[in-house]
Every structure is written in structure tokens, then in C-alpha cells.
Scaffold this active site. Structure first.
Site, PDB file in Angstrom:
ATOM      1  N   LYS A  69      -0.702  86.488  -3.368  1.00 30.59           N
ATOM      2  CA  LYS A  69      -1.289  86.070  -4.459  1.00 30.59           C
ATOM      3  C   LYS A  69      -1.731  84.471  -4.004  1.00 30.59           C
ATOM      4  O   LYS A  69      -0.959  83.806  -3.562  1.00 30.59           O
ATOM      5  CB  LYS A  69      -0.396  85.760  -5.691  1.00 30.59           C
ATOM      6  CG  LYS A  69      -1.095  85.716  -6.994  1.00 30.59           C
ATOM      7  CD  LYS A  69       0.006  85.769  -8.076  1.00 30.59           C
ATOM      8  CE  LYS A  69      -0.618  85.652  -9.418  1.00 30.59           C
ATOM      9  NZ  LYS A  69       0.429  85.326 -10.600  1.00 30.59           N
TER      10      LYS A  69
HETATM   11  C1  E4P Z   1      -0.821  85.981 -13.592  1.00 29.78           C
HETATM   12  O1  E4P Z   1      -0.752  86.532 -12.785  1.00 29.78           O
HETATM   13  C2  E4P Z   1      -0.135  84.748 -14.177  1.00 29.78           C
HETATM   14  O2  E4P Z   1       1.176  85.219 -13.801  1.00 29.78           O
HETATM   15  C3  E4P Z   1      -0.111  84.724 -15.739  1.00 29.78           C
HETATM   16  O3  E4P Z   1      -0.510  85.898 -16.272  1.00 29.78           O
HETATM   17  C4  E4P Z   1      -0.306  83.337 -16.203  1.00 29.78           C
HETATM   18  O4  E4P Z   1      -0.233  83.538 -17.607  1.00 29.78           O
HETATM   19  P1  E4P Z   1       0.177  82.275 -18.440  1.00 29.78           P
HETATM   20  O5  E4P Z   1      -1.252  81.541 -18.877  1.00 29.78           O
HETATM   21  O6  E4P Z   1       0.719  82.691 -19.756  1.00 29.78           O
HETATM   22  O7  E4P Z   1       1.106  81.279 -17.939  1.00 29.78           O
END
Ligand code: E4P
Length: 218
Positions: free
Chosen positions: A87
Site C-alpha cells: 500500500k
Molecule cells: C483504506 O485503506 C484506509 O485504511 C481507510 O479506509 C481509511 O478510513 P478512515 O477515513 O475511516 O480512516
């Protein structure tokens, strides 16, 4: 549409896996911190444990923000388990790293995407997944689901292979809206996923069926 769970909590990952509908997991440094996972070795072991629980892709995020650091870190993460997806944040060196990894055949997830232009760059670099953060857009009075729709349409128009992974999902309705606009994947908290089960007419209907059965069968 694939279902990923957005957490580093092992109990929640197991619960979603037991439902039989889980296709993968996304994590990020904040989600790891929430579980109290600290130190490089503990973090790596946690990723390996998650990979042993689920069958699909598990996104593990790099912390470096420079090209060389991302490559070094990404290679270490990918070597942990074949299910690991690297990622990488949507920044200049991140795009270069995604291009590098896609040419080497590694899976990548381009994270922190908030615009159609960023999604275009992620696809051109060859990302496996692009992650538009819909909840965070809604938080600032923009329209997160509308961005997912625009990305899906653009990728279909040009035939890009990058999968649209709707992230930062806050509730069940977000999942339904993402399905309506053709997202390839949603990543959501367990509460939003199990929220799809709920309907008062299901509960009252089942109650009546069971009561009627009991009347005749004791
Ligand atoms: C995506 O891969 C992220 O881990 C996540 O969806 C972020 O979400 P949030 O805005 O609730 O922190």
C-alpha cells in the site's frame, strides 16, 4: 463486488472471515496503532497472522515517503506472505514506486486518493487497486461516492485494469452506494458490513414464522 474489511483487529477479521463473504483486508498505520501493535517485528508478525486468517489480499502500508525507502520497505512487506499488497500513498515518489512494483509483478494499492486526476495517475502507473477515501471527502462536504462513480466510468472508458477500492467507508449506506456506481471492491469496518444484514421486516417476519410453527408443533 469484493468485500475487504478495514481493520487490524484479529477478532473482527475472524468474524468477517467466518461469515464466508470476505475477500481481503486493508490496514494502515493508524489501524495498527489502534490495536497497540508497535515495533517492526511485531508489525510484520501481525501482517503474517492476518494472512493466515484470510484467503485474499492484505494491504500493508509503507511508512517511507521517498522512492528508495518505499522500494526497500515494499520488498520486505511483499516477502512476508504472497497475499500481501503493498500500500503506497498518492505522492510523487509513490507513483514512481507503484510503477516500479507493477513492472516487477507485485500487487499495489494506491492510497489517500481524493481526486479523479490522482486516480488517473495511479492507473497509468499500473496500480492493482486505487483507494478513493469517500468518508473523508464527505467530512469536508464533498461527495465521496460521486468520485468513485467518476473513477469507475473513466477506467471503463479507457479500459484500465486498476480496480476501484472504495475506502474510508463509514456506514452501510456507503457500501450500497458504492455497489450502485460499480466499485470493484469496498473496504469497510465490520459494523458497516454486518449492517447489511439488518431489516426490521426480516426480524418481525421470522418471529411470526417461528411463532406459527410453535402453535402447531408445540
Ligand atoms: C483504506 O485503506 C484506509 O485504511 C481507510 O479506509 C481509511 O478510513 P478512515 O477515513 O475511516 O480512516
Amino acid at each position: 463486488m469484493k468485500f475487504f474489511i478495514d481493520t487490524a483487529n484479529l477478532e473482527q477479521i475472524k468474524e468477517a472471515q467466518d461469515l464466508g463473504i470476505l475477500d481481503g483486508v486493508t490496514t494502515n498505520p493508524s489501524l495498527m496503532a489502534k490495536e497497540g501493535i508497535k515495533g517492526d517485528e511485531n508489525i510484520k508478525n501481525h501482517y503474517k497472522t492476518i494472512c493466515e486468517i484470510v484467503e485474499g489480499d492484505v494491504s500493508a502500508e509503507v511508512i517511507s515517503t521517498d522512492f528508495k525507502g518505499m522500494i526497500k520497505e515494499g520488498e520486505i512487506l511483499a516477502a512476508l506472505h504472497p497475499q500481501i499488497t503493498i500500500k503506497i500513498p498518492m505522492i510523487k515518489d509513490g507513483i514512481k514506486a507503484i510503477k516500479y512494483f507493477s513492472e516487477k509483478g507485485f500487487n499495489t494499492n494506491c492510497t489517500l486518493v481524493f481526486s479523479i486526476g490522482q486516480a488517473l495517475l495511479a492507473a497509468k502507473a499500473g496500480a492493482t487497486y486505487v483507494s478513493p477515501f469517500i468518508g473523508r471527502l464527505d467530512d469536508i462536504s464533498a461527495n465521496g461516492v460521486e468520485l468513485v462513480r467518476q473513477i469507475v466510468d473513466m477506467y471503463n472508458y479507457y479500459g484500465y485494469g486498476t480496480q476501484v477500492l472504495a475506502a474510508s467507508i463509514r456506514h452501510t449506506q456507503h457500501i450500497i452506494q458504492c455497489a450502485e456506481v460499480g466499485a470493484d471492491v469496498i473496504t469497510a469496518p465490520l459494523s458497516a458490513i454486518v449492517g447489511l444484514l439488518k431489516h426490521p421486516l426480516t426480524d418481525s417476519g421470522l418471529k411470526t414464522f417461528l411463532a406459527d410453527y410453535k402453535k402447531l408443533n408445540g
